[in-house]
Design a protein around this motif. Structure first.
Motif, PDB file in Angstrom:
ATOM      1  N   ILE A 255       0.885  -1.041  -0.080  1.00  0.00           N
ATOM      2  CA  ILE A 255       0.221   0.105   0.207  1.00  0.00           C
ATOM      3  C   ILE A 255       0.734   1.221  -0.024  1.00  0.00           C
ATOM      4  O   ILE A 255       2.005   1.163   0.656  1.00  0.00           O
ATOM      5  CB  ILE A 255      -1.058  -0.062   1.182  1.00  0.00           C
ATOM      6  CG1 ILE A 255      -1.942   1.200   1.041  1.00  0.00           C
ATOM      7  CG2 ILE A 255      -0.498   0.035   2.721  1.00  0.00           C
ATOM      8  CD1 ILE A 255      -3.189   1.120   1.876  1.00  0.00           C
ATOM      9  N   CYS A 256       0.533   2.067  -1.009  1.00  0.00           N
ATOM     10  CA  CYS A 256       1.221   3.466  -0.986  1.00  0.00           C
ATOM     11  C   CYS A 256       0.286   4.615  -0.871  1.00  0.00           C
ATOM     12  O   CYS A 256      -0.687   4.683  -1.685  1.00  0.00           O
ATOM     13  CB  CYS A 256       1.938   3.512  -2.150  1.00  0.00           C
ATOM     14  SG  CYS A 256       3.065   4.907  -2.767  1.00  0.00           S
ATOM     15  N   TYR A 257       0.407   5.371   0.076  1.00  0.00           N
ATOM     16  CA  TYR A 257      -0.285   6.741   0.266  1.00  0.00           C
ATOM     17  C   TYR A 257       0.530   7.935  -0.138  1.00  0.00           C
ATOM     18  O   TYR A 257       1.631   8.070  -0.016  1.00  0.00           O
ATOM     19  CB  TYR A 257      -0.547   7.007   1.683  1.00  0.00           C
ATOM     20  CG  TYR A 257      -1.481   6.111   2.422  1.00  0.00           C
ATOM     21  CD1 TYR A 257      -2.814   6.091   2.674  1.00  0.00           C
ATOM     22  CD2 TYR A 257      -0.822   4.677   2.973  1.00  0.00           C
ATOM     23  CE1 TYR A 257      -3.556   5.319   3.350  1.00  0.00           C
ATOM     24  CE2 TYR A 257      -1.482   3.936   3.714  1.00  0.00           C
ATOM     25  CZ  TYR A 257      -2.794   4.247   4.007  1.00  0.00           C
ATOM     26  OH  TYR A 257      -3.843   3.134   4.577  1.00  0.00           O
ATOM     27  N   THR A 258       0.086   8.909  -0.886  1.00  0.00           N
ATOM     28  CA  THR A 258       0.583   9.993  -1.348  1.00  0.00           C
ATOM     29  C   THR A 258      -0.311  11.176  -0.482  1.00  0.00           C
ATOM     30  O   THR A 258      -1.489  11.193  -0.984  1.00  0.00           O
ATOM     31  CB  THR A 258       0.621  10.189  -2.965  1.00  0.00           C
ATOM     32  OG1 THR A 258       1.514   9.131  -3.368  1.00  0.00           O
ATOM     33  CG2 THR A 258       1.419  11.492  -3.284  1.00  0.00           C
ATOM     34  N   LEU A 259       0.410  12.170   0.102  1.00  0.00           N
ATOM     35  CA  LEU A 259      -0.166  13.049   0.586  1.00  0.00           C
ATOM     36  C   LEU A 259       0.302  14.546   0.110  1.00  0.00           C
ATOM     37  O   LEU A 259       1.495  14.591   0.006  1.00  0.00           O
ATOM     38  CB  LEU A 259       0.025  13.177   2.237  1.00  0.00           C
ATOM     39  CG  LEU A 259      -0.439  14.255   3.030  1.00  0.00           C
ATOM     40  CD1 LEU A 259      -1.989  14.654   2.927  1.00  0.00           C
ATOM     41  CD2 LEU A 259       0.148  14.435   4.314  1.00  0.00           C
TER      42      LEU A 259
ATOM     43  N   VAL B  83       5.254  10.668   0.894  1.00  0.00           N
ATOM     44  CA  VAL B  83       4.852   9.450   0.392  1.00  0.00           C
ATOM     45  C   VAL B  83       5.031   8.344   1.356  1.00  0.00           C
ATOM     46  O   VAL B  83       6.230   8.448   1.817  1.00  0.00           O
ATOM     47  CB  VAL B  83       5.483   9.061  -1.043  1.00  0.00           C
ATOM     48  CG1 VAL B  83       5.212   7.584  -1.584  1.00  0.00           C
ATOM     49  CG2 VAL B  83       4.978  10.012  -2.149  1.00  0.00           C
ATOM     50  N   LEU B  84       4.146   7.446   1.719  1.00  0.00           N
ATOM     51  CA  LEU B  84       4.245   6.510   2.769  1.00  0.00           C
ATOM     52  C   LEU B  84       4.051   5.059   2.023  1.00  0.00           C
ATOM     53  O   LEU B  84       2.924   5.146   1.416  1.00  0.00           O
ATOM     54  CB  LEU B  84       3.364   6.642   4.012  1.00  0.00           C
ATOM     55  CG  LEU B  84       3.387   5.493   5.079  1.00  0.00           C
ATOM     56  CD1 LEU B  84       3.131   6.294   6.428  1.00  0.00           C
ATOM     57  CD2 LEU B  84       2.717   4.233   4.871  1.00  0.00           C
ATOM     58  N   THR B  85       4.876   4.209   2.185  1.00  0.00           N
ATOM     59  CA  THR B  85       4.923   2.872   1.512  1.00  0.00           C
ATOM     60  C   THR B  85       5.104   1.633   2.399  1.00  0.00           C
ATOM     61  O   THR B  85       6.294   1.867   3.019  1.00  0.00           O
ATOM     62  CB  THR B  85       5.955   2.792   0.250  1.00  0.00           C
ATOM     63  OG1 THR B  85       5.586   3.853  -0.681  1.00  0.00           O
ATOM     64  CG2 THR B  85       5.577   1.468  -0.584  1.00  0.00           C
ATOM     65  N   LEU B  86       4.043   0.716   2.282  1.00  0.00           N
ATOM     66  CA  LEU B  86       4.272  -0.453   3.172  1.00  0.00           C
ATOM     67  C   LEU B  86       4.194  -1.569   2.494  1.00  0.00           C
ATOM     68  O   LEU B  86       3.405  -1.605   1.688  1.00  0.00           O
ATOM     69  CB  LEU B  86       3.117  -0.532   4.283  1.00  0.00           C
ATOM     70  CG  LEU B  86       3.146  -1.582   5.103  1.00  0.00           C
ATOM     71  CD1 LEU B  86       4.012  -1.876   6.229  1.00  0.00           C
ATOM     72  CD2 LEU B  86       1.515  -1.663   5.739  1.00  0.00           C
ATOM     73  N   ASP B  87       5.128  -2.521   2.802  1.00  0.00           N
ATOM     74  CA  ASP B  87       5.201  -3.816   1.857  1.00  0.00           C
ATOM     75  C   ASP B  87       4.928  -4.824   3.040  1.00  0.00           C
ATOM     76  O   ASP B  87       6.123  -4.988   3.902  1.00  0.00           O
ATOM     77  CB  ASP B  87       6.190  -4.141   1.038  1.00  0.00           C
ATOM     78  CG  ASP B  87       6.025  -5.215  -0.079  1.00  0.00           C
ATOM     79  OD1 ASP B  87       5.091  -5.663  -0.045  1.00  0.00           O
ATOM     80  OD2 ASP B  87       7.148  -5.524  -0.434  1.00  0.00           O
ATOM     81  N   VAL B  88       3.971  -5.587   3.227  1.00  0.00           N
ATOM     82  CA  VAL B  88       3.735  -6.366   4.240  1.00  0.00           C
ATOM     83  C   VAL B  88       3.339  -7.799   3.969  1.00  0.00           C
ATOM     84  O   VAL B  88       2.349  -8.205   2.977  1.00  0.00           O
ATOM     85  CB  VAL B  88       2.751  -5.753   5.501  1.00  0.00           C
ATOM     86  CG1 VAL B  88       1.406  -5.750   5.032  1.00  0.00           C
ATOM     87  CG2 VAL B  88       2.767  -6.947   6.934  1.00  0.00           C
TER      88      VAL B  88
ATOM     89  N   GLN C 264       8.775   9.156   2.481  1.00  0.00           N
ATOM     90  CA  GLN C 264       9.718   9.932   1.649  1.00  0.00           C
ATOM     91  C   GLN C 264       9.230  11.382   1.425  1.00  0.00           C
ATOM     92  O   GLN C 264       7.880  11.638   1.358  1.00  0.00           O
ATOM     93  CB  GLN C 264       9.982   9.415   0.350  1.00  0.00           C
ATOM     94  CG  GLN C 264      10.584   8.087   0.518  1.00  0.00           C
ATOM     95  CD  GLN C 264      10.640   7.445  -0.842  1.00  0.00           C
ATOM     96  OE1 GLN C 264       9.870   7.752  -1.895  1.00  0.00           O
ATOM     97  NE2 GLN C 264      11.498   6.411  -1.008  1.00  0.00           N
ATOM     98  N   ASN C 265       9.728  12.238   1.957  1.00  0.00           N
ATOM     99  CA  ASN C 265       9.361  13.910   1.496  1.00  0.00           C
ATOM    100  C   ASN C 265       9.663  14.220   0.188  1.00  0.00           C
ATOM    101  O   ASN C 265      10.957  13.709  -0.442  1.00  0.00           O
ATOM    102  CB  ASN C 265      10.190  14.679   2.500  1.00  0.00           C
ATOM    103  CG  ASN C 265       9.915  14.872   3.893  1.00  0.00           C
ATOM    104  OD1 ASN C 265       8.709  14.992   4.192  1.00  0.00           O
ATOM    105  ND2 ASN C 265      10.823  14.698   4.758  1.00  0.00           N
ATOM    106  N   GLN C 266       8.692  14.635  -0.512  1.00  0.00           N
ATOM    107  CA  GLN C 266       9.109  14.905  -2.000  1.00  0.00           C
ATOM    108  C   GLN C 266       8.526  16.293  -2.096  1.00  0.00           C
ATOM    109  O   GLN C 266       7.837  16.942  -1.265  1.00  0.00           O
ATOM    110  CB  GLN C 266       8.128  14.040  -2.884  1.00  0.00           C
ATOM    111  CG  GLN C 266       8.620  12.675  -2.952  1.00  0.00           C
ATOM    112  CD  GLN C 266       7.773  11.775  -3.497  1.00  0.00           C
ATOM    113  OE1 GLN C 266       6.727  12.208  -4.170  1.00  0.00           O
ATOM    114  NE2 GLN C 266       8.234  10.648  -4.006  1.00  0.00           N
ATOM    115  N   ALA C 267       8.892  16.900  -3.363  1.00  0.00           N
ATOM    116  CA  ALA C 267       8.655  18.455  -3.358  1.00  0.00           C
ATOM    117  C   ALA C 267       7.275  18.848  -3.390  1.00  0.00           C
ATOM    118  O   ALA C 267       6.783  19.913  -2.939  1.00  0.00           O
ATOM    119  CB  ALA C 267       9.244  18.810  -4.728  1.00  0.00           C
TER     120      ALA C 267
END
Length: 180
Positions: free
Chosen positions: A35-39, A123-128, A116-119
């Motif tokens: 799951i990958c979230y982008t804020l 982005v938060l990524t979890l692989d479980v 990860q901070n991006q411009a």
């Protein structure tokens, strides 16, 4: 593997908050869930914790900005709540039914994910590996959610959909099926 994109919606509120967008994708390959979230948007008013040098299992992460997802077995009342803090802390809870029998899920000793901070945002990524709690053959449903806390103390609740009269991430009819 089936990659599904999502866009979270804030719970209807009379409050006016900065322009935010929470999107992402989720996929399942056998028992591996990613799951990958982008804020994105105006993040300067959001209370974002500093990354921890020693991320660990913590309680009540939902008191602050927290990315969450709820994982249920299709045609079962059982489900799990996964909490992911931008500081790197995490927790997993098991429920026997709707808000019943909440217990910490101790089969997970760690839950590594990246922030990860991006411009244009975070982005938060979890692989479980879900093999500790379900079999690869079991169909799952997932509720994808986020709690955003602002520096001034206000809180907004984001989900795929809001089915209740109040924000309630535990409602199973707001979960989606995730295929293998």
């Amino acid at each position: 593997m089936n990659d599904q994109t999502f866009s979270l919606q804030p719970f209807p509120s009379t409050e006016s908050f900065p322009n935010l967008k929470i999107t992402g994708n989720i996929s399942r390959n056998a028992n591996q869930l990613t799951i990958c979230y982008t804020l994105g948007g105006d993040l300067k008013e959001i209370a974002i914790p500093r990354p921890s040098n020693a991320p660990s299992r913590k309680y009540e992460l939902w008191q602050d900005t927290c990315f969450e997802f709820f994982l249920g077995i299709k045609n079962s009342q059982r489900y799990w709540e996964f909490n992911l803090s931008l500081a790197g802390h995490w927790n997993v809870y098991h429920f026997d039914g709707y808000r019943q029998g909440m217990q910490e899920e101790t089969t997970f000793e760690k839950l590594p994910f990246s922030v990860q901070n991006q411009a244009d945002g975070l982005v938060l990524t979890l692989d479980v590996d879900l093999g500790k709690i379900i079999s690869a053959e079991q169909a799952i449903e997932v509720g994808i959610t986020t709690l955003i806390k602002y520096r001034a103390g206000e809180v907004t609740y984001w989900a795929l959909t809001h089915r209740g009269v109040e924000a309630d991430f535990h409602l199973r009819d707001s979960f989606i099926a995730v295929d293998t």
